[in-house]
Design a protein around this motif. Structure first.
Motif, PDB file in Angstrom:
ATOM      1  N   GLY A 353       0.786  -1.233   0.000  1.00 53.01           N
ATOM      2  CA  GLY A 353       0.000   0.000   0.000  1.00 53.01           C
ATOM      3  C   GLY A 353       0.818   1.283   0.000  1.00 53.01           C
ATOM      4  N   GLU A 354       0.123   2.379   0.310  1.00 58.22           N
ATOM      5  CA  GLU A 354       0.729   3.717   0.225  1.00 58.22           C
ATOM      6  C   GLU A 354       1.810   3.905   1.287  1.00 58.22           C
ATOM      7  OE1 GLU A 354      -2.052   7.022   0.764  1.00 58.22           O
ATOM      8  OE2 GLU A 354      -0.359   8.252   1.393  1.00 58.22           O
ATOM      9  N   ILE A 355       2.984   4.309   0.842  1.00 61.28           N
ATOM     10  CA  ILE A 355       4.053   4.597   1.802  1.00 61.28           C
ATOM     11  C   ILE A 355       4.428   6.071   1.834  1.00 61.28           C
ATOM     12  CG2 ILE A 355       5.095   2.307   2.003  1.00 61.28           C
ATOM     13  CD1 ILE A 355       7.093   3.174  -0.157  1.00 61.28           C
ATOM     14  N   ILE A 356       4.131   6.789   0.727  1.00 62.03           N
ATOM     15  CA  ILE A 356       4.462   8.218   0.694  1.00 62.03           C
ATOM     16  C   ILE A 356       3.281   9.009   0.141  1.00 62.03           C
ATOM     17  CG2 ILE A 356       5.938  10.015  -0.332  1.00 62.03           C
ATOM     18  CD1 ILE A 356       8.208   8.166  -0.531  1.00 62.03           C
ATOM     19  N   GLY A 357       3.071  10.207   0.696  1.00 61.73           N
ATOM     20  CA  GLY A 357       2.193  11.195   0.092  1.00 61.73           C
ATOM     21  C   GLY A 357       3.015  12.455  -0.129  1.00 61.73           C
ATOM     22  N   GLY A 358       2.973  13.014  -1.334  1.00 63.06           N
ATOM     23  CA  GLY A 358       3.760  14.221  -1.599  1.00 63.06           C
ATOM     24  C   GLY A 358       3.105  15.095  -2.643  1.00 63.06           C
ATOM     25  N   SER A 359       3.677  16.286  -2.843  1.00 64.57           N
ATOM     26  CA  SER A 359       3.149  17.160  -3.896  1.00 64.57           C
ATOM     27  C   SER A 359       4.056  18.366  -4.107  1.00 64.57           C
ATOM     28  CB  SER A 359       1.755  17.688  -3.541  1.00 64.57           C
ATOM     29  OG  SER A 359       1.832  18.671  -2.515  1.00 64.57           O
ATOM     30  N   GLN A 360       3.862  19.018  -5.258  1.00 63.86           N
ATOM     31  CA  GLN A 360       4.341  20.383  -5.399  1.00 63.86           C
ATOM     32  C   GLN A 360       3.299  21.240  -4.685  1.00 63.86           C
ATOM     33  OE1 GLN A 360       5.610  21.566  -9.302  1.00 63.86           O
ATOM     34  NE2 GLN A 360       5.801  23.732  -8.755  1.00 63.86           N
ATOM     35  N   ARG A 361       3.732  22.329  -4.039  1.00 64.16           N
ATOM     36  CA  ARG A 361       2.810  23.144  -3.246  1.00 64.16           C
ATOM     37  C   ARG A 361       2.355  24.365  -4.040  1.00 64.16           C
ATOM     38  NH1 ARG A 361       3.164  18.627  -0.195  1.00 64.16           N
ATOM     39  NH2 ARG A 361       5.019  18.562   1.130  1.00 64.16           N
ATOM     40  N   GLU A 362       1.129  24.795  -3.754  1.00 68.91           N
ATOM     41  CA  GLU A 362       0.640  26.023  -4.399  1.00 68.91           C
ATOM     42  C   GLU A 362       1.478  27.190  -3.901  1.00 68.91           C
ATOM     43  OE1 GLU A 362      -0.350  28.073  -6.777  1.00 68.91           O
ATOM     44  OE2 GLU A 362      -1.930  26.540  -6.946  1.00 68.91           O
ATOM     45  N   ASP A 363       2.157  27.896  -4.820  1.00 66.71           N
ATOM     46  CA  ASP A 363       3.029  29.000  -4.403  1.00 66.71           C
ATOM     47  C   ASP A 363       2.424  30.363  -4.708  1.00 66.71           C
ATOM     48  OD1 ASP A 363       3.784  29.465  -7.257  1.00 66.71           O
ATOM     49  OD2 ASP A 363       4.733  27.506  -6.981  1.00 66.71           O
ATOM     50  N   ASP A 364       1.252  30.377  -5.342  1.00 66.43           N
ATOM     51  CA  ASP A 364       0.596  31.643  -5.674  1.00 66.43           C
ATOM     52  C   ASP A 364      -0.394  32.019  -4.565  1.00 66.43           C
ATOM     53  OD1 ASP A 364      -0.219  33.543  -8.209  1.00 66.43           O
ATOM     54  OD2 ASP A 364      -1.952  33.043  -6.937  1.00 66.43           O
ATOM     55  N   HIS A 365      -0.182  33.206  -3.999  1.00 70.78           N
ATOM     56  CA  HIS A 365      -0.989  33.627  -2.852  1.00 70.78           C
ATOM     57  C   HIS A 365      -2.488  33.589  -3.136  1.00 70.78           C
ATOM     58  CE1 HIS A 365      -3.108  36.519  -0.259  1.00 70.78           C
ATOM     59  NE2 HIS A 365      -2.254  36.119   0.670  1.00 70.78           N
ATOM     60  N   ASP A 366      -2.899  34.185  -4.257  1.00 73.01           N
ATOM     61  CA  ASP A 366      -4.329  34.332  -4.507  1.00 73.01           C
ATOM     62  C   ASP A 366      -4.999  32.989  -4.822  1.00 73.01           C
ATOM     63  OD1 ASP A 366      -3.860  36.944  -3.998  1.00 73.01           O
ATOM     64  OD2 ASP A 366      -4.023  37.630  -6.089  1.00 73.01           O
ATOM     65  N   LEU A 367      -4.294  32.135  -5.563  1.00 73.27           N
ATOM     66  CA  LEU A 367      -4.866  30.811  -5.860  1.00 73.27           C
ATOM     67  C   LEU A 367      -5.017  29.986  -4.576  1.00 73.27           C
ATOM     68  CD1 LEU A 367      -3.006  29.746  -9.145  1.00 73.27           C
ATOM     69  CD2 LEU A 367      -5.401  30.439  -8.897  1.00 73.27           C
ATOM     70  N   LEU A 368      -4.014  30.090  -3.709  1.00 71.51           N
ATOM     71  CA  LEU A 368      -4.068  29.333  -2.453  1.00 71.51           C
ATOM     72  C   LEU A 368      -5.216  29.843  -1.574  1.00 71.51           C
ATOM     73  CD1 LEU A 368      -2.816  27.177  -0.592  1.00 71.51           C
ATOM     74  CD2 LEU A 368      -1.276  28.938   0.295  1.00 71.51           C
ATOM     75  N   LEU A 369      -5.306  31.177  -1.487  1.00 73.26           N
ATOM     76  CA  LEU A 369      -6.371  31.775  -0.681  1.00 73.26           C
ATOM     77  C   LEU A 369      -7.747  31.359  -1.200  1.00 73.26           C
ATOM     78  CD1 LEU A 369      -7.183  33.717   1.615  1.00 73.26           C
ATOM     79  CD2 LEU A 369      -7.069  35.599  -0.056  1.00 73.26           C
ATOM     80  N   ALA A 370      -7.906  31.396  -2.517  1.00 70.82           N
ATOM     81  CA  ALA A 370      -9.197  31.025  -3.102  1.00 70.82           C
ATOM     82  C   ALA A 370      -9.546  29.580  -2.752  1.00 70.82           C
ATOM     83  CB  ALA A 370      -9.161  31.221  -4.622  1.00 70.82           C
ATOM     84  N   ARG A 371      -8.556  28.713  -2.827  1.00 73.84           N
ATOM     85  CA  ARG A 371      -8.791  27.293  -2.510  1.00 73.84           C
ATOM     86  C   ARG A 371      -9.174  27.126  -1.036  1.00 73.84           C
ATOM     87  NH1 ARG A 371      -6.669  21.757  -3.743  1.00 73.84           N
ATOM     88  NH2 ARG A 371      -8.388  20.617  -2.791  1.00 73.84           N
ATOM     89  N   MET A 372      -8.498  27.871  -0.178  1.00 75.23           N
ATOM     90  CA  MET A 372      -8.795  27.760   1.250  1.00 75.23           C
ATOM     91  C   MET A 372     -10.182  28.307   1.564  1.00 75.23           C
ATOM     92  SD  MET A 372      -5.003  28.770   2.640  1.00 75.23           S
ATOM     93  CE  MET A 372      -5.304  28.687   4.380  1.00 75.23           C
ATOM     94  N   GLU A 373     -10.548  29.387   0.869  1.00 77.33           N
ATOM     95  CA  GLU A 373     -11.889  29.954   1.081  1.00 77.33           C
ATOM     96  C   GLU A 373     -12.956  28.977   0.596  1.00 77.33           C
ATOM     97  OE1 GLU A 373     -10.915  34.742   1.126  1.00 77.33           O
ATOM     98  OE2 GLU A 373     -11.485  33.783  -0.766  1.00 77.33           O
ATOM     99  N   ALA A 374     -12.673  28.359  -0.551  1.00 78.61           N
ATOM    100  CA  ALA A 374     -13.636  27.382  -1.093  1.00 78.61           C
ATOM    101  C   ALA A 374     -13.831  26.227  -0.105  1.00 78.61           C
ATOM    102  CB  ALA A 374     -13.151  26.860  -2.438  1.00 78.61           C
TER     103      ALA A 374
END
Ligand code: 4AD
Ligand code: MG
Length: 431
Positions: A353-374
């Motif tokens: 099964g799954e041993i790692i979870g990873g990602s590139q992170r959202e680095d754009d302030h407004d896109l991140l904020l919009a996602r968090m608000e959503a």
């Protein structure tokens, strides 16, 4: 007399030495008593031969019980029958404590009994082997990170907010500050660390109040989170692959006899040290459906899907580019498709099964904020995290390894509860 460790016995052949440890096993026949002594570093057969000993010494050896602690004096010799093994011809027996009748015997015990006696169970040879593999995995991970410019950056365990969603948090009252939570992952704090140190990692206990009663879930487990500035999605997976392959090679190299004790299929383990497969989440669903799974696009994989995915793959499989709805808020939007995020899971072969979870992170302030608000997140609580996107934001990526999941796979054992000294599960907090 100088104490020698069992692991070093080959360097002392012919010498009179002393070994300090516990009685793993004992049997006698006539003039002979055979004691298997274990000292933490290994086990050795030790032989008391009546004609060579004072009456009292021989009787003391004969009366020993399982797990008694003692110091044995004697001459180190090659084993009479087994090649590359050694034995001790006993000359002295110094008992520190004669153990009461040991509750863990040779008969089969159920898991509940063993877990209730975990403080004793860890002495048995299988548990000893698993704990040594855990130690080796831990150091191999640190070795990779230290050799690749990652600095240790310890994230807090008491936190004011969630990293991986609010459903699996353990909470507590924190003085006059209201609720605090036990960390689910140090990731968000690590993201601050890269702006100071470039590449960072943490390694410590994390907590999830998951009601999952499976062979892959603990409520307290150890996670290594790594985070790197200027690293994007593909390179992030490359780092994960190099790290895991180093762990495999190190375990094969340093834990050969432990793997034998566990009857681990070493051929399968060695085969995993080759380029990993990469599939998008979309391709994964297509592949599983073609194999008969009823999984649908847009959904997460269950344990059976994970097993099916790697059935024909000797190497781990990356699942990348996930539907954003089923992944965390911090993952970067896929520039090729705004419905996807640049996340990856790494699925171990052989059904582990799954041993790692990873990602590139959202680095754009407004896109991140919009996602968090959503997602209706409490923005004020995460202001510090949003700040990182205001003061010198950079492309960055990271990942988290579940230590016990990795040790389960390396050891080839069935249940994750044996990979940590004292497992915490929904129905168990003792001992
Ligand atoms: O996939 P997860 O939830 O990812 C994160 O927490 C990210 N913030 C990590 C990061 O990017 N720095 O958890 C990471 C890993 C999983 O892949 C799995 O190996 C392990 O942690 N894990 C568990 N292990 C044991 N018991 C549980 N309940 C686990 N939940 C996750
Ligand atoms: Mg995950």
């Amino acid at each position: 007399m100088k104490q020698v460790f069992v692991k070093d016995i080959a360097q002392h052949l012919g010498e009179e030495i002393c070994l300090k440890g516990w009685v793993r096993n004992i049997r006698h026949s006539g003039k002979l008593v055979f004691i298997i002594l274990r000292d933490g570093t290994g086990e050795i057969q030790s032989v008391a031969f009546k004609p060579d000993l004072e009456e009292e010494t021989f009787e003391r050896a004969k009366r020993l019980t399982l797990e008694s602690s003692l110091i044995l004096t004697g001459i180190a010799k090659p084993h009479q029958k087994l090649e590359n093994q050694f034995e001790l011809a006993i000359s002295g027996v110094d008992v520190f404590q004669l153990a009461e009748e040991y509750p863990i015997g040779k008969k089969e015990h159920g898991p509940d009994f063993l877990l209730s006696n975990r403080h004793l169970w860890i002495r048995s040879s299988k548990q000893w082997a698993i704990l040594r593999i855990r130690h080796t995995v831990y150091y191999a991970i640190c070795e990779y990170l230290n050799n690749n410019s990652f600095f240790r950056f310890d994230s807090p365990i008491l936190t004011p907010n969630a990293c991986e969603g609010t459903t699996t948090l353990f909470d507590l009252e924190y003085f006059d500050e209201g609720k605090a939570y036990l960390s689910q992952s140090g990731q968000l704090y690590l993201e601050t660390g890269i702006m100071s140190l470039g590449r960072v990692y943490d390694f410590g206990p994390v907590f999830r109040a998951e009601r999952s009663k499976t062979r892959k879930h603990l409520t307290e487990f150890w996670m290594m989170d790594a985070e790197a500035a200027w690293v994007e999605h593909d390179e992030n997976m490359q780092i994960q692959e190099e790290l895991i392959r180093l762990v495999i090679r190190t375990v094969l190299d340093k834990c050969d006899s432990e793997l034998d004790i566990l009857e681990r299929d070493k051929v399968a383990l060695r085969a995993a040290d080759a380029p990993f497969k990469r599939m998008t989440h979309y391709e994964t669903i297509e592949y599983l459906r073609a194999k008969g799974s009823e999984i649908t696009h847009g959904s997460d994989l269950g344990a059976q899907d994970e097993a099916m995915l790697t059935e024909d793959s000797p190497v781990p499989v990356f699942i990348e580019r996930w539907p954003k709805e089923i992944k965390a808020f911090y993952m970067k939007r896929d520039p090729l498709d705004p419905n996807l995020v640049l996340g990856n899971d790494l699925i171990a072969p052989e059904g582990f099964g799954e041993i790692i979870g990873g990602s590139q992170r959202e680095d754009d302030h407004d896109l991140l904020l919009a996602r968090m608000e959503a997602e209706k997140m409490p923005i004020a609580d995460y202001q510090w995290f949003l700040d990182l996107r205001k003061y010198g934001s950079v492309p960055h990526s990271g990942f988290g390894i579940g230590l016990e999941r990795l040790v389960t796979w390396m050891s080839g054992i069935h249940h994750i509860r044996e990979t940590i000294p004292f497992p915490r599960m929904i129905y168990r907090i003792y001992p």
